[in-house]
Design a protein around this motif. Structure first.
Motif, PDB file in Angstrom:
ATOM      1  N   ALA A  42      37.820  12.677 -14.233  1.00  0.00           N
ATOM      2  CA  ALA A  42      37.289  12.285 -12.929  1.00  0.00           C
ATOM      3  C   ALA A  42      35.760  12.339 -12.927  1.00  0.00           C
ATOM      4  O   ALA A  42      35.102  11.473 -12.332  1.00  0.00           O
ATOM      5  CB  ALA A  42      37.855  13.194 -11.837  1.00  0.00           C
ATOM      6  N   ALA A  99      33.206   9.260 -12.122  1.00  0.00           N
ATOM      7  CA  ALA A  99      32.225   9.401 -11.041  1.00  0.00           C
ATOM      8  C   ALA A  99      30.812   9.100 -11.514  1.00  0.00           C
ATOM      9  O   ALA A  99      29.997   8.531 -10.775  1.00  0.00           O
ATOM     10  CB  ALA A  99      32.295  10.804 -10.452  1.00  0.00           C
ATOM     11  N   ARG A 114      43.186   7.215  -9.297  1.00  0.00           N
ATOM     12  CA  ARG A 114      42.886   6.103  -8.392  1.00  0.00           C
ATOM     13  C   ARG A 114      41.794   6.493  -7.392  1.00  0.00           C
ATOM     14  O   ARG A 114      40.926   5.667  -7.051  1.00  0.00           O
ATOM     15  CB  ARG A 114      44.151   5.651  -7.660  1.00  0.00           C
ATOM     16  CG  ARG A 114      45.065   4.755  -8.497  1.00  0.00           C
ATOM     17  CD  ARG A 114      46.240   4.261  -7.675  1.00  0.00           C
ATOM     18  NE  ARG A 114      47.056   3.313  -8.407  1.00  0.00           N
ATOM     19  CZ  ARG A 114      46.853   1.996  -8.436  1.00  0.00           C
ATOM     20  NH1 ARG A 114      45.848   1.478  -7.748  1.00  0.00           N
ATOM     21  NH2 ARG A 114      47.644   1.209  -9.128  1.00  0.00           N
ATOM     22  N   ASP A 115      41.837   7.715  -6.917  1.00  0.00           N
ATOM     23  CA  ASP A 115      40.793   8.165  -5.992  1.00  0.00           C
ATOM     24  C   ASP A 115      39.426   8.122  -6.665  1.00  0.00           C
ATOM     25  O   ASP A 115      38.432   7.709  -6.056  1.00  0.00           O
ATOM     26  CB  ASP A 115      41.088   9.583  -5.507  1.00  0.00           C
ATOM     27  CG  ASP A 115      42.248   9.638  -4.526  1.00  0.00           C
ATOM     28  OD1 ASP A 115      42.621   8.576  -3.982  1.00  0.00           O
ATOM     29  OD2 ASP A 115      42.783  10.749  -4.314  1.00  0.00           O
ATOM     30  N   ALA A 116      39.377   8.547  -7.914  1.00  0.00           N
ATOM     31  CA  ALA A 116      38.109   8.532  -8.647  1.00  0.00           C
ATOM     32  C   ALA A 116      37.604   7.101  -8.817  1.00  0.00           C
ATOM     33  O   ALA A 116      36.400   6.830  -8.675  1.00  0.00           O
ATOM     34  CB  ALA A 116      38.276   9.198 -10.008  1.00  0.00           C
ATOM     35  N   ALA A 168      38.318   4.604  -6.836  1.00  0.00           N
ATOM     36  CA  ALA A 168      37.938   4.099  -5.511  1.00  0.00           C
ATOM     37  C   ALA A 168      36.555   4.585  -5.096  1.00  0.00           C
ATOM     38  O   ALA A 168      35.810   3.865  -4.423  1.00  0.00           O
ATOM     39  CB  ALA A 168      38.978   4.528  -4.477  1.00  0.00           C
ATOM     40  N   GLN A 169      36.206   5.793  -5.526  1.00  0.00           N
ATOM     41  CA  GLN A 169      34.976   6.418  -5.049  1.00  0.00           C
ATOM     42  C   GLN A 169      33.763   6.179  -5.942  1.00  0.00           C
ATOM     43  O   GLN A 169      32.627   6.329  -5.489  1.00  0.00           O
ATOM     44  CB  GLN A 169      35.211   7.926  -4.891  1.00  0.00           C
ATOM     45  CG  GLN A 169      36.226   8.277  -3.808  1.00  0.00           C
ATOM     46  CD  GLN A 169      36.687   9.714  -3.862  1.00  0.00           C
ATOM     47  OE1 GLN A 169      36.095  10.540  -4.561  1.00  0.00           O
ATOM     48  NE2 GLN A 169      37.766  10.030  -3.157  1.00  0.00           N
ATOM     49  N   THR A 170      33.978   5.806  -7.197  1.00  0.00           N
ATOM     50  CA  THR A 170      32.835   5.638  -8.089  1.00  0.00           C
ATOM     51  C   THR A 170      31.964   4.475  -7.646  1.00  0.00           C
ATOM     52  O   THR A 170      32.447   3.466  -7.113  1.00  0.00           O
ATOM     53  CB  THR A 170      33.297   5.417  -9.547  1.00  0.00           C
ATOM     54  OG1 THR A 170      32.131   5.343 -10.391  1.00  0.00           O
ATOM     55  CG2 THR A 170      34.103   4.138  -9.711  1.00  0.00           C
ATOM     56  N   ALA A 171      30.663   4.622  -7.891  1.00  0.00           N
ATOM     57  CA  ALA A 171      29.730   3.542  -7.596  1.00  0.00           C
ATOM     58  C   ALA A 171      29.755   2.477  -8.682  1.00  0.00           C
ATOM     59  O   ALA A 171      29.219   1.380  -8.508  1.00  0.00           O
ATOM     60  CB  ALA A 171      28.311   4.106  -7.449  1.00  0.00           C
ATOM     61  N   ARG A 196      39.495  -3.937  -5.577  1.00  0.00           N
ATOM     62  CA  ARG A 196      39.125  -2.586  -5.143  1.00  0.00           C
ATOM     63  C   ARG A 196      38.817  -2.562  -3.648  1.00  0.00           C
ATOM     64  O   ARG A 196      39.156  -1.595  -2.968  1.00  0.00           O
ATOM     65  CB  ARG A 196      37.930  -2.075  -5.955  1.00  0.00           C
ATOM     66  CG  ARG A 196      37.655  -0.587  -5.735  1.00  0.00           C
ATOM     67  CD  ARG A 196      37.073   0.072  -6.966  1.00  0.00           C
ATOM     68  NE  ARG A 196      35.746  -0.384  -7.253  1.00  0.00           N
ATOM     69  CZ  ARG A 196      34.682   0.428  -7.391  1.00  0.00           C
ATOM     70  NH1 ARG A 196      34.828   1.740  -7.235  1.00  0.00           N
ATOM     71  NH2 ARG A 196      33.514  -0.055  -7.693  1.00  0.00           N
ATOM     72  N   ARG A 197      38.235  -3.622  -3.142  1.00  0.00           N
ATOM     73  CA  ARG A 197      37.885  -3.633  -1.721  1.00  0.00           C
ATOM     74  C   ARG A 197      39.120  -3.754  -0.828  1.00  0.00           C
ATOM     75  O   ARG A 197      39.031  -3.560   0.386  1.00  0.00           O
ATOM     76  CB  ARG A 197      36.916  -4.777  -1.424  1.00  0.00           C
ATOM     77  CG  ARG A 197      37.516  -6.172  -1.516  1.00  0.00           C
ATOM     78  CD  ARG A 197      36.431  -7.202  -1.344  1.00  0.00           C
ATOM     79  NE  ARG A 197      36.972  -8.546  -1.153  1.00  0.00           N
ATOM     80  CZ  ARG A 197      36.246  -9.651  -1.109  1.00  0.00           C
ATOM     81  NH1 ARG A 197      34.926  -9.562  -1.251  1.00  0.00           N
ATOM     82  NH2 ARG A 197      36.795 -10.831  -0.929  1.00  0.00           N
TER      83      ARG A 197
END
Length: 320
Positions: free
Chosen positions: A186, A190, A216-218, A220-223, A265-266
């Motif tokens: 993760a 990130a 999946r959360d990682a 979704a959150q990565t730039a 992703r969006r």
């Protein structure tokens, strides 16, 4: 500086990772972190096998058997013959002697108390791999195949013994709901500048990685932009039996269908971009209508240079 994370598994993942290493070396970028599928791991004859981990490790080390597509180059099978003489193991699953040395080393370290992550870190010091390899999780979440009649087989039995000829009703990873990403997974996602999804089997190679809670959360959150590469060219699989796996989950064997399976992703999926083969250029508009940037490029990974060119195209699509 381009910090790159790759999600990969299998022979396709191994070839793609060779290209990642080459492309990043030309850019003088840091080595990639490769998150490897461990869903097709298994215990056999008392030792722990990690087929996808070993395929990628051997390829990076230049030790892989490029003719068979798996195992070590120049391997012998004396121990395997002896095991079969004892009626041990699976007669249809070959353990090469050099390969068995890898499995014995891994098993010994696991029994000494090391985690799979620590074992892979130790194993990665033998050769100059040029990447950092991480298992997707330290938990044992082997892939099982459930047939229509309720019979459950280990993935390796279904894949290697039956060559995927038994129609699957579902693919399962018992215990994966309680798993967590391996240490560093993760965090690498990130901190990444780009995440690449290799042209590996979407169901049994990439699917288990995405099924580990937290991955999946990682994503979704990565730039970082997440760019995938199609393993389907001209409506056909390049290698293996991914078409059978896709059909089992109701996905057509087509580059645009796999893009829809992963999703934008969006819109709650994982992809920002998707590379398709030149043969599938007509599918690009439909993929982009789904909110996924797309480009058609040559996708045949004939050698490391060709794989590197694919990675270059993926990085360009990512804008890094």
């Amino acid at each position: 500086m381009t910090r790159t994370v790759v999600l990969a598994g299998g022979v396709g993942g191994a070839k793609f990772t060779l290209g990642v290493r080459e492309a990043l070396a030309r850019r003088e970028a840091p080595p990639a972190t490769v998150v490897v599928n461990t869903g097709d791991d298994l215990w056999l004859s008392g030792v722990r096998l990690q087929p996808d981990v070993d395929s990628i490790m051997y390829a990076l080390a230049g030790q892989n058997d490029t003719v068979r597509g798996w195992g070590r180059a120049g391997d012998t099978e004396r121990v395997n013959e002896e095991l079969q003489a004892w009626g041990a193991g699976w007669p249809w699953f070959t353990l090469g002697d050099l390969d068995l040395g890898t499995h014995l080393a891994r098993t010994g370290w696991l029994r000494d108390g090391l985690t799979p992550t620590q074992v892979l870190e130790r194993m990665s010091t033998r050769w100059d791999l040029g990447v950092r390899m991480l298992p997707m999780t330290d938990s044992e979440v082997d892939t099982h195949v459930r047939l229509a009649d309720g019979t459950v087989l280990h993935f390796q039995e279904w894949w290697t013994r039956h060559r995927a000829t038994l129609a699957p009703a579902a693919f399962e990873n018992p215990g994966i709901g309680d798993a967590v990403p391996a240490p560093g997974v993760a965090e690498a996602i990130a901190a990444a500048d780009v995440v690449l999804v290799a042209p590996s089997n979407p169901v049994v190679s990439i699917g288990p990685i995405l099924a580990v809670p937290g991955v999946r959360d990682a994503l979704a959150q990565t730039a970082a932009p997440v760019i995938g590469v199609s393993g389907i060219i001209g409506g056909a699989v390049v290698r293996g039996m991914a078409d059978v796996c896709l059909a089992a989950i109701g996905v057509e064997t087509a580059a645009d269908a796999v893009a829809r399976h992963y999703g934008a992703r969006r819109a709650g999926g994982i992809l920002d971009g998707w590379l398709v083969a030149e043969e599938d250029a007509a599918l690009v508009p439909a993929i982009e209508e789904r909110g996924i940037r797309s480009r058609a490029v040559p996708l045949w990974m004939t050698d490391a240079a060709a794989s590197g060119a694919i990675v270059d195209a993926a990085l360009e699509l990512a804008g890094v």
